[in-house]
Write a protein that holds these residues in place. Structure first.
Motif, PDB file in Angstrom:
ATOM      1  N   CYS A  85       0.880  -1.232   0.022  1.00  0.00           N
ATOM      2  CA  CYS A  85       0.127  -0.136  -0.115  1.00  0.00           C
ATOM      3  C   CYS A  85       0.774   1.326   0.045  1.00  0.00           C
ATOM      4  CB  CYS A  85      -0.835  -0.070   1.304  1.00  0.00           C
ATOM      5  SG  CYS A  85      -2.236  -1.278   1.113  1.00  0.00           S
ATOM      6  N   GLU A  86       0.294   2.271  -0.628  1.00  0.00           N
ATOM      7  CA  GLU A  86       0.897   3.737  -0.500  1.00  0.00           C
ATOM      8  C   GLU A  86      -0.039   4.349   0.303  1.00  0.00           C
ATOM      9  OE1 GLU A  86       1.721   5.589  -4.198  1.00  0.00           O
ATOM     10  OE2 GLU A  86       3.511   4.051  -4.586  1.00  0.00           O
ATOM     11  N   LEU A  87       0.396   5.129   1.377  1.00  0.00           N
ATOM     12  CA  LEU A  87      -0.293   5.991   2.335  1.00  0.00           C
ATOM     13  C   LEU A  87      -0.140   7.416   2.387  1.00  0.00           C
ATOM     14  CD1 LEU A  87       0.129   3.478   5.284  1.00  0.00           C
ATOM     15  CD2 LEU A  87      -1.398   3.073   3.510  1.00  0.00           C
ATOM     16  N   GLY A  88      -0.929   8.157   2.367  1.00  0.00           N
ATOM     17  CA  GLY A  88      -0.506   9.558   2.120  1.00  0.00           C
ATOM     18  C   GLY A  88      -1.921  10.590   2.066  1.00  0.00           C
ATOM     19  N   TYR A  89      -1.863  11.634   1.542  1.00  0.00           N
ATOM     20  CA  TYR A  89      -2.947  12.778   1.588  1.00  0.00           C
ATOM     21  C   TYR A  89      -3.057  13.165   0.064  1.00  0.00           C
ATOM     22  CZ  TYR A  89      -1.853  12.346   6.565  1.00  0.00           C
ATOM     23  OH  TYR A  89      -1.980  12.094   7.772  1.00  0.00           O
ATOM     24  N   ALA A  90      -2.097  13.097  -0.654  1.00  0.00           N
ATOM     25  CA  ALA A  90      -2.250  13.427  -1.828  1.00  0.00           C
ATOM     26  C   ALA A  90      -1.808  12.348  -3.146  1.00  0.00           C
ATOM     27  CB  ALA A  90      -1.313  14.852  -2.220  1.00  0.00           C
ATOM     28  N   PRO A  91      -2.313  12.196  -4.298  1.00  0.00           N
ATOM     29  CA  PRO A  91      -2.051  11.157  -5.148  1.00  0.00           C
ATOM     30  C   PRO A  91      -0.579  11.546  -5.685  1.00  0.00           C
ATOM     31  CG  PRO A  91      -4.353  11.585  -5.474  1.00  0.00           C
ATOM     32  CD  PRO A  91      -3.985  12.534  -4.491  1.00  0.00           C
ATOM     33  N   GLY A  92       0.395  10.467  -5.813  1.00  0.00           N
ATOM     34  CA  GLY A  92       1.613  10.681  -6.454  1.00  0.00           C
ATOM     35  C   GLY A  92       2.816  11.137  -5.426  1.00  0.00           C
ATOM     36  N   ALA A 110      -6.701  22.229   1.771  1.00  0.00           N
ATOM     37  CA  ALA A 110      -7.196  22.134   0.353  1.00  0.00           C
ATOM     38  C   ALA A 110      -7.365  20.925  -0.057  1.00  0.00           C
ATOM     39  CB  ALA A 110      -6.461  23.168  -0.670  1.00  0.00           C
ATOM     40  N   LEU A 111      -6.438  20.044   0.117  1.00  0.00           N
ATOM     41  CA  LEU A 111      -6.310  18.571  -0.594  1.00  0.00           C
ATOM     42  C   LEU A 111      -7.477  17.767   0.097  1.00  0.00           C
ATOM     43  CD1 LEU A 111      -2.514  18.082  -0.870  1.00  0.00           C
ATOM     44  CD2 LEU A 111      -4.173  18.301  -2.771  1.00  0.00           C
ATOM     45  N   ALA A 112      -7.877  18.113   1.322  1.00  0.00           N
ATOM     46  CA  ALA A 112      -9.035  17.253   1.730  1.00  0.00           C
ATOM     47  C   ALA A 112     -10.273  17.543   1.115  1.00  0.00           C
ATOM     48  CB  ALA A 112      -9.216  17.671   3.519  1.00  0.00           C
ATOM     49  N   ASP A 113     -10.532  18.449   0.311  1.00  0.00           N
ATOM     50  CA  ASP A 113     -11.678  18.273  -0.691  1.00  0.00           C
ATOM     51  C   ASP A 113     -11.741  17.271  -1.526  1.00  0.00           C
ATOM     52  OD1 ASP A 113     -14.074  18.982  -2.145  1.00  0.00           O
ATOM     53  OD2 ASP A 113     -13.214  20.843  -2.756  1.00  0.00           O
ATOM     54  N   THR A 170     -11.156  16.033  -9.288  1.00  0.00           N
ATOM     55  CA  THR A 170     -12.282  16.081 -10.285  1.00  0.00           C
ATOM     56  C   THR A 170     -12.477  17.308 -11.112  1.00  0.00           C
ATOM     57  OG1 THR A 170     -14.310  15.836  -9.305  1.00  0.00           O
ATOM     58  CG2 THR A 170     -13.138  13.837  -9.967  1.00  0.00           C
ATOM     59  N   ARG A 171     -12.598  18.413 -10.130  1.00  0.00           N
ATOM     60  CA  ARG A 171     -13.215  19.675 -10.547  1.00  0.00           C
ATOM     61  C   ARG A 171     -11.861  20.427 -10.944  1.00  0.00           C
ATOM     62  NH1 ARG A 171     -14.569  21.430  -5.881  1.00  0.00           N
ATOM     63  NH2 ARG A 171     -12.702  22.601  -5.456  1.00  0.00           N
ATOM     64  N   ASP A 172     -10.635  20.303 -10.484  1.00  0.00           N
ATOM     65  CA  ASP A 172      -9.576  21.041 -10.910  1.00  0.00           C
ATOM     66  C   ASP A 172      -8.349  20.325 -10.693  1.00  0.00           C
ATOM     67  OD1 ASP A 172      -7.664  22.986 -11.590  1.00  0.00           O
ATOM     68  OD2 ASP A 172      -8.510  24.633 -10.181  1.00  0.00           O
ATOM     69  N   PRO A 173      -8.245  19.272 -11.552  1.00  0.00           N
ATOM     70  CA  PRO A 173      -7.020  18.410 -11.279  1.00  0.00           C
ATOM     71  C   PRO A 173      -5.548  19.099 -11.499  1.00  0.00           C
ATOM     72  CG  PRO A 173      -7.977  17.868 -13.432  1.00  0.00           C
ATOM     73  CD  PRO A 173      -8.880  18.885 -12.781  1.00  0.00           C
ATOM     74  N   ALA A 174      -5.648  20.340 -12.235  1.00  0.00           N
ATOM     75  CA  ALA A 174      -4.228  20.978 -12.466  1.00  0.00           C
ATOM     76  C   ALA A 174      -3.906  21.422 -11.109  1.00  0.00           C
ATOM     77  CB  ALA A 174      -4.378  21.974 -13.493  1.00  0.00           C
ATOM     78  N   ARG A 175      -5.151  22.161 -10.273  1.00  0.00           N
ATOM     79  CA  ARG A 175      -4.871  22.862  -8.904  1.00  0.00           C
ATOM     80  C   ARG A 175      -4.439  21.608  -8.050  1.00  0.00           C
ATOM     81  NH1 ARG A 175      -5.000  26.627  -5.416  1.00  0.00           N
ATOM     82  NH2 ARG A 175      -6.113  26.507  -3.478  1.00  0.00           N
ATOM     83  N   ALA A 176      -4.946  20.574  -8.010  1.00  0.00           N
ATOM     84  CA  ALA A 176      -4.790  19.454  -7.100  1.00  0.00           C
ATOM     85  C   ALA A 176      -3.141  19.104  -7.280  1.00  0.00           C
ATOM     86  CB  ALA A 176      -5.562  18.329  -7.375  1.00  0.00           C
ATOM     87  N   ALA A 177      -2.597  19.019  -8.430  1.00  0.00           N
ATOM     88  CA  ALA A 177      -1.371  18.571  -8.610  1.00  0.00           C
ATOM     89  C   ALA A 177      -0.348  19.473  -8.309  1.00  0.00           C
ATOM     90  CB  ALA A 177      -0.890  18.439 -10.344  1.00  0.00           C
ATOM     91  N   GLU A 213       3.491  21.574  -4.245  1.00  0.00           N
ATOM     92  CA  GLU A 213       3.801  22.654  -3.070  1.00  0.00           C
ATOM     93  C   GLU A 213       3.792  21.971  -1.702  1.00  0.00           C
ATOM     94  OE1 GLU A 213       1.981  26.923  -1.268  1.00  0.00           O
ATOM     95  OE2 GLU A 213       0.923  25.570  -2.896  1.00  0.00           O
ATOM     96  N   ARG A 214       3.000  20.970  -1.515  1.00  0.00           N
ATOM     97  CA  ARG A 214       3.229  20.270  -0.213  1.00  0.00           C
ATOM     98  C   ARG A 214       4.505  19.589  -0.227  1.00  0.00           C
ATOM     99  NH1 ARG A 214       2.820  16.335   3.321  1.00  0.00           N
ATOM    100  NH2 ARG A 214       1.490  16.328   5.002  1.00  0.00           N
ATOM    101  N   ALA A 215       5.002  18.913  -1.169  1.00  0.00           N
ATOM    102  CA  ALA A 215       6.102  18.178  -1.417  1.00  0.00           C
ATOM    103  C   ALA A 215       7.338  19.107  -1.069  1.00  0.00           C
ATOM    104  CB  ALA A 215       6.392  17.273  -2.510  1.00  0.00           C
ATOM    105  N   ASP A 216       7.110  20.232  -1.670  1.00  0.00           N
ATOM    106  CA  ASP A 216       8.248  21.265  -1.163  1.00  0.00           C
ATOM    107  C   ASP A 216       8.492  21.676   0.239  1.00  0.00           C
ATOM    108  OD1 ASP A 216       8.941  20.985  -4.094  1.00  0.00           O
ATOM    109  OD2 ASP A 216       7.960  22.831  -4.717  1.00  0.00           O
TER     110      ASP A 216
END
Length: 468
Positions: free
Chosen positions: A168-175, A424-427, A432-439, A444-447
């Motif tokens: 499994c991969e665990l975390g809060y943001a895909p990728g 923000a990522l908890a939404d 699906t609404r804004d995949p570019a913003r999610a990415a 930003e979180r990784a940085d």
């Protein structure tokens, strides 16, 4: 995190090298590694330290005297907490023995007085006994404090395994997983402590096991009948301000009559004098007791407890240990309290560098490993580079303190960024609404996480250099 905020606050106080150091519950919100480091630091501190603490291990390892407040009296005992308990028990035993002898003597004198007071030949002797009885000072026994026990009722038994994770991969943001390649199994009789430094993903792991955090990848298989009981110290803020203990307990069984709800609250430790108290007026320990009671009512098969003792006094911690050991289901603990961990668990999982692995040693082995690593890091900071014939000038304490302040500011900024991005990522609709913003937010979180890790390393290295 709360742990890093506590470390930053402690850092500013400890390295000022004050003549008198006053600390109130300094191990709250620290992880096991931070608590172990603080124990050693305070033990070797060259000046006076006065600490209020419910951390039994720290009170045994780091202090030379116990200042006990009992029945509005202060008394000093030499040694650590266990030595204090032994002396207190010896004193209670002696007082009990003397009280029994005094009661027997009092009974003997009263018997003589009752028999011979009316006889003229014995009147003088009877009066002498009366005066002797009047002069006798009562021996008062110390009041025994009573702590309401915790209760974790056993659920109907289930066959193992209760939970299985497969790659499994665990975390809060895909990728951007916090933990990767997690494969584990939780059986009905497991007693496990999750160890690892702050920020490595311990809470992420237990939230995923409790199904409070969806997997990023991999497979989670759980018994369909398994009930997960989850407690985290962060839940204290989730209690509904303005509502009473009674109102919180009533939500468990809304159809129950008020007397039955009050009986349930009393079983949790809230009698008539506390049941109508608003939650914002409860102490930290009372809030923990309420949350644990609400959780336990569901009769979980698994107890997942993330720092359950941070706000509990020593007697309540003992009561919690007893309740956990009486519980027949699985237990998964995150705790900085070595005494609790050693009393309740027989296995360790180490969360470190994005992986979860069994740890073969015991907690004392791990504590020694942590402290030896800290000392090695300190030596590497203080030692000149190899093959250098030029002696480096010593860095001033003022410069080191400036570097600590800068690192703390960077840590706070990174933590604020992570908190904002996580919100923000908890939404769930964001992806699906804004995949570019999610990415973009994920990057930003990784940085920010990388910046936080870098600042933490600098803070630790410079703090060790300053303390040396």
């Amino acid at each position: 995190s709360g742990g890093w905020r506590m470390r930053a606050a402690l850092g500013g106080v400890l390295f000022a090298a004050a003549d008198l150091l006053l600390l109130d519950e300094p191990t709250n919100y620290l992880d096991l590694e931070g608590a172990a480091w603080l124990e050693e630091y305070l033990r070797d501190y060259p000046h006076t330290v006065l600490v209020v603490s419910h951390d039994r291990e720290m009170l045994n390892r780091s202090v030379t005297h116990i200042l006990a407040l009992d029945e509005r009296r202060l008394e000093v005992f030499a040694g650590g907490y266990d030595a204090y308990l032994k002396k207190r028990a010896e004193r209670l035993s002696l007082a009990t023995s003397m009280k029994a002898k005094q009661d027997a003597q009092r009974e003997h004198l009263q018997s003589f007085i009752d028999r011979f007071r009316a006889k003229a030949s014995k009147a003088r002797q009877a009066q002498s006994r009366i005066k002797q009885l009047e002069k006798m000072q009562d021996i008062a026994l110390p009041l025994e404090s009573r702590t309401t026990p915790f209760h974790f009722e056993d659920a109907s038994p289930l066959a193992s395994p209760l939970v299985v994770f497969d790659e499994c991969e665990l975390g809060y943001a895909p990728g951007h997983p916090v933990l990767s390649k997690v494969s584990l199994r939780l059986d009905h009789d497991d007693r496990i402590v999750v160890i690892g430094p702050n920020g490595q993903g311990k809470t992420t792991l237990v939230k995923s096991i409790a199904a409070k955090l969806p997997l990023l990848a991999g497979k989670r298989v759980a018994s369909g009948k398994a009930v997960m009981g989850y407690f985290s110290q962060d839940q204290l803020d989730e209690l509904r301000e303005g509502e009473s203990v009674f109102e919180h307990v009533r939500t468990l069984e809304p159809d129950w009559a008020p007397p039955k709800v009050r009986a349930l609250a009393a079983r949790m430790g809230f009698g008539f004098e506390k049941i109508d108290t608003k939650v914002q007026d409860l102490s930290g320990g009372e809030k923990v007791r309420l949350l644990l009671g609400l959780m336990a009512h569901a009769k979980p098969h698994v107890l997942i407890l993330d720092e359950p003792t941070s706000h509990l006094d020593i007697d309540s911690r003992e009561a919690l240990i007893h309740a956990i050991n009486e519980f027949e289901g699985a237990v998964l603990l995150i705790t900085h309290d070595i005494y609790l961990a050693e009393a309740c668990a027989d296995r360790l999982w180490l969360v470190y560098h994005g992986r979860v692995r069994p740890y073969d040693g015991d907690l004392e082995d791990y504590r020694k490993l942590v402290l030896s690593a800290d000392r090695s890091l300190a030596r590497s900071v203080k030692t000149d580079a190899p093959n250098s014939n030029v002696k480096k000038p010593a860095t001033s304490a003022y410069t080191l303190k400036q570097r600590i302040a800068a690192a703390e500011a960077e840590m706070e900024q990174a933590q604020a960024t992570i908190a904002r991005v996580d919100t923000a990522l908890a939404d769930p609709n964001l992806y699906t609404r804004d995949p570019a913003r999610a990415a973009s937010l994920s990057r930003e979180r990784a940085d920010a996480a990388a910046a936080l890790a870098s600042a933490e390393v600098v803070w630790l290295e410079v703090s060790e250099a300053l303390s040396g």
